[in-house]
Design an enzyme around this catalytic site. Structure first.
Site, PDB file in Angstrom:
ATOM      1  N   GLU A   1     -14.454  -2.843  -4.351  1.00  0.00           N
ATOM      2  CA  GLU A   1     -14.005  -2.986  -5.737  1.00  0.00           C
ATOM      3  C   GLU A   1     -13.055  -4.183  -5.881  1.00  0.00           C
ATOM      4  OE1 GLU A   1     -12.098   0.796  -6.343  1.00  0.00           O
ATOM      5  OE2 GLU A   1     -13.634   1.816  -5.192  1.00  0.00           O
TER       6      GLU A   1
ATOM      7  N   HIS B   1     -15.073  -1.161 -10.442  1.00  0.00           N
ATOM      8  CA  HIS B   1     -15.203  -0.067  -9.459  1.00  0.00           C
ATOM      9  C   HIS B   1     -16.662   0.074  -8.987  1.00  0.00           C
ATOM     10  CE1 HIS B   1     -14.612   3.842  -7.610  1.00  0.00           C
ATOM     11  NE2 HIS B   1     -13.339   3.825  -7.900  1.00  0.00           N
TER      12      HIS B   1
HETATM   13  O1  TA6 Z   1     -11.812   3.763  -5.596  1.00  0.00           O
HETATM   14  C1  TA6 Z   1     -10.611   4.179  -5.182  1.00  0.00           C
HETATM   15  C2  TA6 Z   1     -10.154   5.408  -5.959  1.00  0.00           C
HETATM   16  O2  TA6 Z   1      -8.912   5.139  -6.553  1.00  0.00           O
HETATM   17  C3  TA6 Z   1     -10.079   6.600  -5.020  1.00  0.00           C
HETATM   18  O3  TA6 Z   1      -8.733   6.926  -4.748  1.00  0.00           O
HETATM   19  C4  TA6 Z   1     -10.819   7.690  -5.768  1.00  0.00           C
HETATM   20  O4  TA6 Z   1      -9.936   8.395  -6.603  1.00  0.00           O
HETATM   21  C5  TA6 Z   1     -11.825   6.863  -6.561  1.00  0.00           C
HETATM   22  O5  TA6 Z   1     -11.061   5.767  -7.025  1.00  0.00           O
HETATM   23  C6  TA6 Z   1     -12.558   7.611  -7.644  1.00  0.00           C
HETATM   24  O6  TA6 Z   1     -11.719   7.928  -8.697  1.00  0.00           O
HETATM   25  P1  TA6 Z   1     -12.356   8.758  -9.948  1.00  0.00           P
HETATM   26  O7  TA6 Z   1     -11.258   8.857 -10.957  1.00  0.00           O
HETATM   27  O8  TA6 Z   1     -13.527   7.962 -10.448  1.00  0.00           O
HETATM   28  O9  TA6 Z   1     -12.810  10.074  -9.364  1.00  0.00           O
END
Ligand code: TA6
Length: 297
Positions: free
Chosen positions: A273, A167
């Site tokens: 990501e 991520h």
């Molecule tokens: O990166 C995509 C994602 O799934 C978004 O939908 C958003 O939720 C992000 O991840 C961040 O998630 P988090 O659980 O770190 O707040």
């Protein structure tokens, strides 16, 4: 390489000046700097670095589930994005390779290895996901860039399904000048409009909240390039990670995240990501999944 902050972080600096810092919590890369000391990753000023919650920024690790999967029994009880980014990993050691020409015995590159397994997982999480597994996460710093790769092995008798994603929060100067290429003609799920499936035409530009899961038409080893103002900012090469998530929370969602600071920071970051998240990877006893990314600038 040095271990610092009361054993909670591992950092490495190359003789050429590039550096990387990894929090043992989540094996989260929290800093990656070029030889001039420019930070290449975005880390929220309010990111928790004390293990109280997943780090907002850097490169959090997503495993065994991307997002939440309420209809997937085995992972439906896990927190969003699984437990890897919320677990304490062990530092397994470093290996460095000297460049052939180096006479000063300097490290041309350094690889830091981190481990997590069912043997080191906290009891609560093991209760939620009782499979026997081991994960090795390698962070390799070179003068050209940063590679991060994970190997997941099923050490148990039960097969399990998993998803994996890196991520990555890339730091940029102005989101309105960013274009992402390499995703042309890819199908993608647009999560901002109720997970509709669409097809990308031309470069990706970010003009508002963006949350898309691409499966690049050119396959899992085609480069994705982040340009800013017409020049290359980052190139992301993938190995066996067939999907690419592009996320920017924009102003309103940034305002709603307590650990997202400054609130204007959405203008200085883009998440690209690399992952394998559109389907489930099934690992039989003894099987392993390996996926990696190489970020260069
Ligand atoms: O990166 C995509 C994602 O799934 C978004 O939908 C958003 O939720 C992000 O991840 C961040 O998630 P988090 O659980 O770190 O707040």
């Amino acid at each position: 390489v040095n271990i610092s902050h009361a054993n909670s972080r591992v950092s490495a600096v190359l003789p050429t000046g590039e550096s990387v810092e990894v929090l043992l919590f989540g094996a989260t890369v929290i800093s990656w700097k070029d030889r001039a000391g420019n930070e290449k990753l975005w880390l929220s000023d309010a990111a928790k670095l004390d293990g109280s919650k997943a780090v907002r920024g850097g490169i959090p690790l997503v495993f065994p589930v991307f997002g939440t999967a309420p209809d997937h029994a085995a992972t439906s009880k896990l927190p969003q994005h699984g437990f890897a980014r919320n677990s304490k990993w062990e530092f397994l050691g470093k290996s460095s390779s000297e460049s052939a020409s180096s006479t000063s015995h300097s490290d041309a590159s350094v690889k830091l290895d981190f481990g997590l397994s069912s043997a080191t997982l906290d009891e609560k999480t093991k209760g939620l996901w009782p499979y026997t597994f081991s994960a090795i996460y390698s962070v390799t710093l070179t003068p050209e860039g940063l590679s991060t790769g994970i190997v997941i092995t099923n050490d148990g008798k039960e097969p399990f399904d998993c998803q994996v994603l890196l991520h990555t929060y890339l730091r940029i100067n102005d989101i309105t000048k960013v274009k992402i290429t390499g995703l042309e003609d890819s199908k993608y799920i647009d999560k901002v409009v109720g997970a509709q499936t669409k097809s990308q035409s031309g470069a990706v530009t970010i003009t508002g909240e963006t949350d898309r899961v691409y499966t690049p038409a050119k396959g899992p080893s085609s480069p994705v390039v982040v340009t800013e103002g017409g020049s290359n900012a980052f190139s992301i090469m993938r190995d066996n990670l067939k999907d690419v998530v592009v996320w920017n929370p924009w102003a309103e969602k940034a305002a709603g995240m307590g650990d997202f600071e400054p609130k204007s920071g959405f203008k200085n970051m883009i998440c690209v990501e690399a992952g394998s998240v559109r389907s489930w990877t099934s690992l039989e006893t003894g099987d392993a999944f390996e996926g990696a990314q190489t970020l260069s600038y």
